[in-house]
Design a protein around this motif. Structure first.
Motif, mmCIF file in Angstrom:
data_model
loop_
_atom_site.group_PDB
_atom_site.id
_atom_site.type_symbol
_atom_site.label_atom_id
_atom_site.label_comp_id
_atom_site.label_asym_id
_atom_site.label_seq_id
_atom_site.Cartn_x
_atom_site.Cartn_y
_atom_site.Cartn_z
ATOM 1 N N ILE A 23 0.836 -1.206 0.000
ATOM 2 C CA ILE A 23 0.000 0.000 0.000
ATOM 3 C C ILE A 23 0.868 1.252 0.000
ATOM 4 N N ALA A 24 1.940 1.239 0.805
ATOM 5 C CA ALA A 24 2.832 2.390 0.864
ATOM 6 C C ALA A 24 3.509 2.633 -0.486
ATOM 7 N N TYR A 25 3.889 1.555 -1.165
ATOM 8 C CA TYR A 25 4.541 1.713 -2.469
ATOM 9 C C TYR A 25 3.560 2.266 -3.501
ATOM 10 N N VAL A 26 2.320 1.788 -3.476
ATOM 11 C CA VAL A 26 1.303 2.321 -4.386
ATOM 12 C C VAL A 26 1.078 3.809 -4.101
ATOM 13 N N ALA A 27 1.129 4.178 -2.810
ATOM 14 C CA ALA A 27 0.972 5.584 -2.448
ATOM 15 C C ALA A 27 2.073 6.438 -3.072
ATOM 16 N N VAL A 28 3.280 5.878 -3.167
ATOM 17 C CA VAL A 28 4.380 6.595 -3.819
ATOM 18 C C VAL A 28 4.089 6.750 -5.307
#
Length: 224
Positions: A23-28
């Protein structure tokens, strides 16, 4: 999740951490926006801080390293130095905030954690910008030093404000949803009943902080 340190990394905990990293990577990928010059904001740190609030600062450390490493291999053009900068930024906010909150799981503990994490990130990143930015940008240190107050300080203050607000707004609904789904069994906050105006004031304060940060970003980039 209340588990002993010995049994912390259960298959379920590893799956939750992997989900947090994804999820954090998609947020990036989808949430990165330009702020000042070459500096960009993304909500990754808020997502990782949220994971730290739920599962503890160790999860924030792991997620910070994993997401920053994947980012280095895929979309970053700053190489290993960029990786270290990303880890330092995320850990100085998410890990510090979640550590404070872990010690005092109350409303005041959450607010204190977000405040301490924000201050920590601003100080740490000013220091790292002075030390590391001249290396990976091939820029004289004197030039970078001249950018600390007019460029890097406002950027990190904006980033801290947005991260703190997003973490605060998302924590309760995310924890409630995870608990209903049976994915977490953490204890609720130690809540002492407070007047409704207290909660309203906190929400309005974060709304003002985030609104100011967003307005500044939009105006600086000529959108408004």
């Amino acid at each position: 999740m209340q588990e002993s340190k010995k049994n912390f990394w259960t298959p379920r905990m590893m799956a939750m951490t992997a989900m947090l990293c994804a999820i954090a990577y998609v947020a990036v990928l989808v949430g990165r926006v330009p702020v000042i010059l070459f500096l960009k904001y993304d909500p990754k740190d808020a997502i990782i801080a949220l994971g730290g609030f739920i599962w503890g600062p160790l999860v924030s450390v792991v997620a910070s390293v994993v997401v920053s490493f994947v980012e280095m291999l895929t979309i970053s053009d700053n190489g290993l130095w960029g990786f270290f900068m990303n880890v330092a930024s995320t850990c100085s906010f998410a890990c510090v905030a979640s550590f404070v909150y872990r010690r005092k799981r109350t409303l005041s503990g959450a607010l204190l954690g977000l405040a301490v994490g924000s201050v920590s990130m601003v100080i740490v990143m000013l220091f790292w910008n002075y030390l590391i930015t001249p290396i990976y940008m091939a820029t004289p240190r004197e030039k970078v030093a001249g950018m600390l107050l007019p460029v890097f300080l406002p950027f990190n203050l904006l980033k801290a404000g947005l991260n703190a607000g997003a973490t605060y707004y998302l924590y309760k609904p995310v924890v409630t949803a995870l608990r209903k789904a049976g994915l977490v069994d953490i204890q609720s906050e130690q809540v002492k009943k407070k007047p409704i105006w207290v909660y309203l004031a906190i929400y309005l304060a974060f709304a003002l902080i985030m609104g100011t940060c967003i307005w500044f970003i939009l105006s600086f980039n000529g959108v408004v």
